[in-house]
Design a protein around this motif. Structure first.
Motif, PDB file in Angstrom:
ATOM      1  N   ARG A 211       0.843  -1.195   0.000  1.00 32.74           N
ATOM      2  CA  ARG A 211       0.000   0.000   0.000  1.00 32.74           C
ATOM      3  C   ARG A 211       0.879   1.246   0.000  1.00 32.74           C
ATOM      4  O   ARG A 211       1.991   1.240   0.529  1.00 32.74           O
ATOM      5  CB  ARG A 211      -0.904  -0.016   1.236  1.00 32.74           C
ATOM      6  CG  ARG A 211      -1.875  -1.186   1.181  1.00 32.74           C
ATOM      7  CD  ARG A 211      -2.522  -1.565   2.472  1.00 32.74           C
ATOM      8  NE  ARG A 211      -3.077  -0.504   3.278  1.00 32.74           N
ATOM      9  CZ  ARG A 211      -3.843  -0.713   4.338  1.00 32.74           C
ATOM     10  NH1 ARG A 211      -4.141  -1.941   4.706  1.00 32.74           N
ATOM     11  NH2 ARG A 211      -4.294   0.292   5.052  1.00 32.74           N
TER      12      ARG A 211
ATOM     13  N   GLU B  66       0.814   3.957   1.664  1.00 33.58           N
ATOM     14  CA  GLU B  66       1.226   4.459   2.982  1.00 33.58           C
ATOM     15  C   GLU B  66       2.337   3.617   3.609  1.00 33.58           C
ATOM     16  O   GLU B  66       2.924   3.999   4.616  1.00 33.58           O
ATOM     17  CB  GLU B  66       0.035   4.589   3.933  1.00 33.58           C
ATOM     18  CG  GLU B  66      -0.649   3.291   4.279  1.00 33.58           C
ATOM     19  CD  GLU B  66      -1.823   2.928   3.378  1.00 33.58           C
ATOM     20  OE1 GLU B  66      -2.692   2.174   3.849  1.00 33.58           O
ATOM     21  OE2 GLU B  66      -1.880   3.379   2.211  1.00 33.58           O
ATOM     22  N   ALA B  67       2.648   2.466   2.990  1.00 36.52           N
ATOM     23  CA  ALA B  67       3.707   1.602   3.497  1.00 36.52           C
ATOM     24  C   ALA B  67       5.006   1.759   2.691  1.00 36.52           C
ATOM     25  O   ALA B  67       5.908   0.943   2.817  1.00 36.52           O
ATOM     26  CB  ALA B  67       3.246   0.143   3.469  1.00 36.52           C
TER      27      ALA B  67
ATOM     28  N   LYS C 214       0.406   0.262  11.977  1.00 34.50           N
ATOM     29  CA  LYS C 214      -0.873   0.932  11.698  1.00 34.50           C
ATOM     30  C   LYS C 214      -1.797   0.031  10.890  1.00 34.50           C
ATOM     31  O   LYS C 214      -2.981  -0.071  11.171  1.00 34.50           O
ATOM     32  CB  LYS C 214      -0.639   2.240  10.942  1.00 34.50           C
ATOM     33  CG  LYS C 214      -0.064   3.334  11.791  1.00 34.50           C
ATOM     34  CD  LYS C 214       0.173   4.596  10.978  1.00 34.50           C
ATOM     35  CE  LYS C 214       0.862   5.655  11.818  1.00 34.50           C
ATOM     36  NZ  LYS C 214       1.315   6.793  11.028  1.00 34.50           N
ATOM     37  N   ILE C 215      -1.245  -0.625   9.877  1.00 32.62           N
ATOM     38  CA  ILE C 215      -2.046  -1.490   9.010  1.00 32.62           C
ATOM     39  C   ILE C 215      -2.547  -2.714   9.769  1.00 32.62           C
ATOM     40  O   ILE C 215      -3.707  -3.100   9.643  1.00 32.62           O
ATOM     41  CB  ILE C 215      -1.227  -1.920   7.769  1.00 32.62           C
ATOM     42  CG1 ILE C 215      -0.957  -0.704   6.876  1.00 32.62           C
ATOM     43  CG2 ILE C 215      -1.954  -3.008   6.986  1.00 32.62           C
ATOM     44  CD1 ILE C 215       0.114  -0.939   5.815  1.00 32.62           C
ATOM     45  N   SER C 216      -1.682  -3.318  10.569  1.00 28.56           N
ATOM     46  CA  SER C 216      -2.014  -4.584  11.240  1.00 28.56           C
ATOM     47  C   SER C 216      -2.740  -4.410  12.568  1.00 28.56           C
ATOM     48  O   SER C 216      -3.421  -5.321  13.023  1.00 28.56           O
ATOM     49  CB  SER C 216      -0.743  -5.391  11.493  1.00 28.56           C
ATOM     50  OG  SER C 216       0.068  -4.747  12.472  1.00 28.56           O
TER      51      SER C 216
ATOM     52  N   ILE D 238       1.483  -8.208   5.040  1.00 31.71           N
ATOM     53  CA  ILE D 238       1.864  -6.799   5.088  1.00 31.71           C
ATOM     54  C   ILE D 238       3.232  -6.658   4.433  1.00 31.71           C
ATOM     55  O   ILE D 238       4.168  -7.372   4.776  1.00 31.71           O
ATOM     56  CB  ILE D 238       1.912  -6.273   6.533  1.00 31.71           C
ATOM     57  CG1 ILE D 238       0.513  -6.312   7.129  1.00 31.71           C
ATOM     58  CG2 ILE D 238       2.476  -4.855   6.564  1.00 31.71           C
ATOM     59  CD1 ILE D 238       0.429  -5.884   8.548  1.00 31.71           C
TER      60      ILE D 238
ATOM     61  N   CYS E  13       6.024  -3.630   3.281  1.00 30.14           N
ATOM     62  CA  CYS E  13       6.452  -2.235   3.333  1.00 30.14           C
ATOM     63  C   CYS E  13       7.736  -2.111   2.503  1.00 30.14           C
ATOM     64  O   CYS E  13       8.499  -3.063   2.392  1.00 30.14           O
ATOM     65  CB  CYS E  13       6.744  -1.795   4.771  1.00 30.14           C
ATOM     66  SG  CYS E  13       5.349  -1.959   5.910  1.00 30.14           S
TER      67      CYS E  13
END
Length: 152
Positions: free
Chosen positions: A8, A10-11, A34-36, A76, A78
């Motif tokens: 994403r 934002e990552a 934040k995502i998790s 996730i 990043c």
């Protein structure tokens, strides 16, 4: 599964400030937390424990810290860029500039290995790696990945 299915905007961090391994892991895990919804310090601790088993600095300016978490419901991913480079205990002893951080649910070994392989394959491409290192913003990083990340 393509990387952009899980990466994403934002990552994507294009200006990592940290100068050491723990600092980079702390920066990269902010969007992951934040995502998790998993506590930031827990993510950092798990990655540092993984690094003690062996460095994820694979050489060529690349680091792919990764781990599995039982309380994680989804993958996730990043990405981070360090302009100055970071001493990440890389196998070749050189600074690391490009990072991909991967977390997968504990029972998803096949998916975990497939994504690590996909990231590694992309980063073997010199042109991709250079373009990524030169990217100035998250949108550009995502565009470059989209251009090179083809279905097998």
């Amino acid at each position: 599964m393509k990387l952009l299915d899980v990466l994403r905007k934002e990552a994507v961090l294009v200006n990592l400030e940290a100068r050491d391994k723990k600092g980079v892991l702390e920066e990269l895990t902010v969007p992951a937390a934040k995502i998790s919804g998993i506590e930031h310090s827990k993510l950092v601790r798990m990655l540092m424990e993984r690094e003690r088993l062996g460095t994820t600095g694979i050489g060529g300016g690349i680091g792919i810290p990764h781990g599995k978490l039982k309380e994680l419901g989804t993958v996730i991913l990043c990405a981070g860029l360090s302009r100055k480079g970071v001493d990440f205990d890389a196998m070749d002893g050189r600074p690391v500039h490009i990072f991909f951080l991967l977390f997968t649910p504990e029972g998803s070994t096949e998916l975990h290995l497939m994504l690590l392989s996909r990231i590694s394959k992309l980063l073997k491409n010199d042109i991709f790696r250079q373009r990524l290192a030169d990217a100035q913003d998250a949108d550009t990083v995502l565009e470059i990945i989209e251009e090179y990340d083809e279905e097998p």
